[in-house]
Design an enzyme around this catalytic site. Structure first.
Site, PDB file in Angstrom:
ATOM      1  N   GLU A 177      -5.598   4.734  13.939  1.00  0.00           N
ATOM      2  CA  GLU A 177      -6.387   3.868  14.488  1.00  0.00           C
ATOM      3  C   GLU A 177      -6.947   4.403  15.695  1.00  0.00           C
ATOM      4  OE1 GLU A 177      -2.222   3.176  16.354  1.00  0.00           O
ATOM      5  OE2 GLU A 177      -3.214   3.474  14.088  1.00  0.00           O
TER       6      GLU A 177
ATOM      7  N   ARG B  24       0.649  -1.072   0.058  1.00  0.00           N
ATOM      8  CA  ARG B  24       0.026   0.051   0.038  1.00  0.00           C
ATOM      9  C   ARG B  24       0.777   1.067   0.090  1.00  0.00           C
ATOM     10  NH1 ARG B  24      -3.528  -1.591   5.334  1.00  0.00           N
ATOM     11  NH2 ARG B  24      -1.629  -2.422   5.898  1.00  0.00           N
TER      12      ARG B  24
ATOM     13  N   VAL C  50     -14.544  -5.709  12.029  1.00  0.00           N
ATOM     14  CA  VAL C  50     -13.926  -6.922  11.563  1.00  0.00           C
ATOM     15  C   VAL C  50     -14.897  -8.248  11.472  1.00  0.00           C
ATOM     16  CG1 VAL C  50     -11.871  -8.626  11.965  1.00  0.00           C
ATOM     17  CG2 VAL C  50     -11.774  -6.142  11.969  1.00  0.00           C
TER      18      VAL C  50
ATOM     19  N   LEU D  41     -11.093  -5.772  19.210  1.00  0.00           N
ATOM     20  CA  LEU D  41     -10.452  -4.456  19.294  1.00  0.00           C
ATOM     21  C   LEU D  41     -10.662  -3.675  20.508  1.00  0.00           C
ATOM     22  CD1 LEU D  41      -8.438  -2.198  17.957  1.00  0.00           C
ATOM     23  CD2 LEU D  41     -10.557  -1.331  17.067  1.00  0.00           C
TER      24      LEU D  41
ATOM     25  N   LYS E 167       2.011   2.200   7.169  1.00  0.00           N
ATOM     26  CA  LYS E 167       2.389   1.299   8.448  1.00  0.00           C
ATOM     27  C   LYS E 167       3.434   1.963   9.270  1.00  0.00           C
ATOM     28  CE  LYS E 167       1.092  -2.238   9.226  1.00  0.00           C
ATOM     29  NZ  LYS E 167       0.054  -2.497  10.158  1.00  0.00           N
TER      30      LYS E 167
ATOM     31  N   SER F  64     -19.874 -13.216  25.159  1.00  0.00           N
ATOM     32  CA  SER F  64     -18.401 -13.660  25.244  1.00  0.00           C
ATOM     33  C   SER F  64     -18.268 -13.861  26.769  1.00  0.00           C
ATOM     34  CB  SER F  64     -17.459 -12.450  24.955  1.00  0.00           C
ATOM     35  OG  SER F  64     -16.368 -12.990  24.940  1.00  0.00           O
TER      36      SER F  64
ATOM     37  N   VAL G 278      -0.930 -12.646   9.962  1.00  0.00           N
ATOM     38  CA  VAL G 278      -0.084 -11.555   9.284  1.00  0.00           C
ATOM     39  C   VAL G 278      -0.568 -10.028   9.872  1.00  0.00           C
ATOM     40  CG1 VAL G 278       0.013 -10.425   6.895  1.00  0.00           C
ATOM     41  CG2 VAL G 278      -0.064 -13.064   7.212  1.00  0.00           C
TER      42      VAL G 278
ATOM     43  N   ASP H  84      -2.373  -6.881  15.144  1.00  0.00           N
ATOM     44  CA  ASP H  84      -1.597  -5.399  15.038  1.00  0.00           C
ATOM     45  C   ASP H  84      -1.478  -4.880  16.618  1.00  0.00           C
ATOM     46  OD1 ASP H  84      -0.723  -4.703  12.767  1.00  0.00           O
ATOM     47  OD2 ASP H  84      -2.622  -4.114  11.998  1.00  0.00           O
TER      48      ASP H  84
ATOM     49  N   TYR I 292      -0.760   4.300  10.716  1.00  0.00           N
ATOM     50  CA  TYR I 292      -1.291   3.537  11.636  1.00  0.00           C
ATOM     51  C   TYR I 292       0.230   3.381  12.334  1.00  0.00           C
ATOM     52  CZ  TYR I 292      -5.253   1.945   9.157  1.00  0.00           C
ATOM     53  OH  TYR I 292      -6.695   1.920   8.594  1.00  0.00           O
TER      54      TYR I 292
ATOM     55  N   HIS J  40      -0.388   1.796  15.982  1.00  0.00           N
ATOM     56  CA  HIS J  40      -0.259   0.390  16.874  1.00  0.00           C
ATOM     57  C   HIS J  40       0.798   0.433  18.069  1.00  0.00           C
ATOM     58  CE1 HIS J  40      -3.631  -1.062  14.346  1.00  0.00           C
ATOM     59  NE2 HIS J  40      -2.929  -0.738  13.340  1.00  0.00           N
TER      60      HIS J  40
END
Length: 371
Positions: free
Chosen positions: A118, A15, A179, A240, A75, A220, A298, A270, A94, A96
């Site tokens: 994020e 990207r 997600v 998240l 990134k 959960s 990944v 991440d 991003y 993280h």
């Protein structure tokens, strides 16, 4: 302001932070744009396209970093880029940081202004710059999970949608946010038996209404998670906590009771991952096996579909980037509380409470630094 983007150096990251269309928008607002040669090739964007829209194409990343007031990336900066970060330079990407104490310390030491995609929030409390990549990662999670369930990839030899007279595969999704919902759409569309586990009861109820008897929803708890993953062919970690490390929902001891050759796709990698056995992997060697369970971890999944991802990401990041460039970071965050939440580090101070909590570091409220 001088705006720049460089070629991403993270392994198998294709990207790019700006498209030629973005260049035109920045220039039309009175800014200068600098692009490293070859920065867009992974997304099929040529130097000529950038030059035609007014960008100055420079030969090296070092030149771009040295020239620009704001670097727009995809990134987080990596080791080779650490020395290039300048004091007061705006890094817009991003980050993280909750999963990377070393980078956090570097950004503080370099006294830059680090704005993380994020953690920026919109008026409804959503994460507008994370959402497009989360949707893509959610869809990809099912796609890659299916591939690694194949016997030729070391999996159980399961077709997730089953066949006439044959049981469908079981897919468990941990998390019912962006997600998880994107993964759910894909898995249901393929005909899998899908269980969604989450804590947002309103969202779970909406999913029940939308998919009727096609899915199972569960609240959960450690007990429900352990029982669900035990009987799953594919588990997707889609949890998240904005700005913070992901909770470890899948314990190491759960693996021994799971079906051999089943697959865990941990999209939360991440932020450290939601499985205790998670560790980051790359597209050229995306999996590893623990206790007979295939792990796909990944950390830049959307990079595999770089054209789609680059345009989806830059469509979201452009307006915030223009606000920073047009107003200056300080005035921009003074006018936008959601953008203010994106400032993780500012001139040597850690301004993200969640990251500070992760590492036991001091947190400084950004407002106190702007008075």
């Amino acid at each position: 302001m001088k705006i720049g983007t460089v070629k991403e150096i993270k392994h198998h990251e294709y990207r790019v932070g700006l498209t030629p269309g973005n260049v035109r928008d920045y220039i039309n607002n009175g800014h200068e744009v600098y692009v490293q040669t070859g920065a867009g090739l992974g997304s099929s964007l040529t130097d000529e396209e950038y030059a035609m829209t007014g960008a100055t194409v420079l030969n090296t990343a070092e030149e771009v970093w040295a020239t620009c007031d704001m670097i727009v990336k995809v990134k987080e900066p990596l080791d080779a880029e650490y020395p290039l970060i300048r004091e007061n330079q705006i890094i817009y990407t991003y980050l993280h940081l909750a999963a990377d104490k070393v980078l956090t310390e570097v950004l503080l030491r370099q006294k830059c202004k680090a704005v993380a995609y994020e953690t920026i929030q919109d008026a409804e409390g959503g994460l507008p710059l994370l959402k497009p990549m989360s949707e893509i990662a959610g869809k990809l999670s099912v796609q890659v999970g299916i591939r690694h369930l194949e016997k030729t990839a070391g999996g159980r030899g399961i077709l997730l949608g089953g066949s006439v007279g044959v049981k469908k595969g079981d897919c468990v999704i941990l998390g019912n946010g962006v997600v998880g919902t994107a993964a759910l759409k894909m898995a249901v569309g393929l005909g899998a038996n899908v269980t969604v586990i989450g804590r947002n009861m309103k969202s779970l109820a909406q999913l029940e209404d939308l998919y009727a008897n096609k899915i199972q929803t569960l609240y959960s708890t450690p007990t429900t998670i352990e029982a669900a993953v035990k009987n799953a062919d594919l588990v997707i970690g889609a949890v998240l906590v904005p700005g913070a490390a992901s909770p470890k929902l899948i314990k190491r001891e759960y693996l021994k009771d799971m079906r051999q050759g089943s697959v865990i796709v941990d999209v939360a990698v991440d932020q450290g991952g939601c499985c205790e056995t998670t560790k980051p992997t790359y597209h050229d060697n995306p999996t590893f096996v623990v206790d007979g369970i295939i792990h796909y971890c990944v950390a830049n999944m959307p990079g595999a579909v770089s054209q789609t991802s680059t345009y989806a990401l830059t469509n979201a990041t452009l307006n915030y980037g223009l606000k920073i460039a047009n107003m200056g970071l300080e005035n921009a965050i003074a006018s936008d509380d959601g953008l203010k939440l994106g400032v993780n580090c500012y001139k040597g101070y850690l301004t993200c409470r969640e990251v500070a909590y992760c590492f036991g570091l001091n947190h400084t409220n950004i407002d106190s630094l702007l008075r």
